[in-house]
Motif scaffolding. Structure first.
Motif, short mmCIF file in Angstrom:
data_model
loop_
_atom_site.label_atom_id
_atom_site.label_comp_id
_atom_site.label_asym_id
_atom_site.label_seq_id
_atom_site.Cartn_x
_atom_site.Cartn_y
_atom_site.Cartn_z
N UNK A 1 -113.16 3.56 72.00
CA UNK A 1 -113.79 2.81 73.08
C UNK A 1 -115.28 3.12 73.00
N UNK A 2 -116.09 2.14 73.40
CA UNK A 2 -117.55 2.30 73.29
C UNK A 2 -118.19 2.07 74.65
N UNK A 3 -119.34 2.69 74.83
CA UNK A 3 -120.03 2.55 76.10
C UNK A 3 -121.53 2.69 75.92
N UNK A 4 -122.25 2.21 76.91
CA UNK A 4 -123.69 2.42 77.00
C UNK A 4 -123.96 3.19 78.29
N UNK A 5 -124.79 4.19 78.18
CA UNK A 5 -125.29 4.93 79.32
C UNK A 5 -126.81 4.86 79.28
N UNK B 1 -122.18 0.33 80.87
CA UNK B 1 -121.13 -0.62 80.49
C UNK B 1 -120.21 0.04 79.47
N UNK B 2 -118.97 -0.43 79.43
CA UNK B 2 -118.01 0.07 78.46
C UNK B 2 -117.14 -1.07 77.97
N UNK B 3 -116.60 -0.89 76.78
CA UNK B 3 -115.74 -1.91 76.19
C UNK B 3 -114.57 -1.22 75.48
N UNK B 4 -113.40 -1.81 75.62
CA UNK B 4 -112.20 -1.22 75.03
C UNK B 4 -112.21 -1.36 73.51
N UNK C 1 -118.64 -2.65 83.96
CA UNK C 1 -120.07 -2.58 84.19
C UNK C 1 -120.37 -1.84 85.48
N UNK C 2 -121.50 -1.17 85.51
CA UNK C 2 -121.98 -0.64 86.77
C UNK C 2 -122.44 -1.84 87.61
N UNK D 1 -123.50 -9.38 85.79
CA UNK D 1 -124.12 -10.70 85.78
C UNK D 1 -125.40 -10.77 84.98
N UNK D 2 -125.96 -9.60 84.60
CA UNK D 2 -127.19 -9.58 83.82
C UNK D 2 -126.97 -9.00 82.42
N UNK D 3 -126.10 -8.02 82.30
CA UNK D 3 -125.85 -7.36 81.01
C UNK D 3 -124.48 -7.76 80.49
#
Length: 122
Positions: free
Chosen positions: A33-37, A49-52, A60-61, A66-68
């Motif tokens: 799984x991947x994410x952005x911090x 944000x995170x993605x499976x 998403x936070x 709606x933006x990212x």
């Protein structure tokens, strides 16, 4: 183990867009799984944000919904973060992370990139 390298950061004005990319080494990218911090000066690291693993589920936070948009290409071992309508409060160092499960908690993620700076001017 996977090595992560972010790119795409920069200095933009309010309302602009940026696309961050994270390239992963190794042949097991699809098992993570991947994410952005992100981390702003003087603040704690924050989930963005995170993605499976198969890309079917995203989180998403609230402040970026709606933006990212987070996406991944398992064939290319990359994960992207499309950021639109950027605001000064989005200014931070953005980190890519890989982990065994999709989560908003940084402790879940075992591999981290070095980060890329995003600065949004008002």
């Amino acid at each position: 183990q996977v090595e992560l390298v972010e790119s795409g950061g920069g200095l933009v004005q309010t309302g602009a867009s940026l696309r961050l990319s994270c390239a992963a080494s190794g042949r097991t990218f699809s098992s993570y799984a991947m994410a952005w911090f992100r981390q702003a000066p003087g603040k704690e690291r924050e989930f963005v944000a995170a993605i499976s693993r198969n890309g079917a589920t995203t989180y998403y936070v609230e402040s970026v919904k709606g933006r990212f948009t987070i996406s991944r290409d398992n064939a290319k071992s990359t994960v992207n973060l499309q950021m639109n309508s950027l605001k000064p409060e989005d200014t931070a160092v953005y980190y890519c992370a890989a982990g065994p499960v999709t989560a908003a908690t940084s402790g879940v993620y075992v591999n981290w990139g070095q980060g890329t700076q995003v600065t949004v001017s008002s």
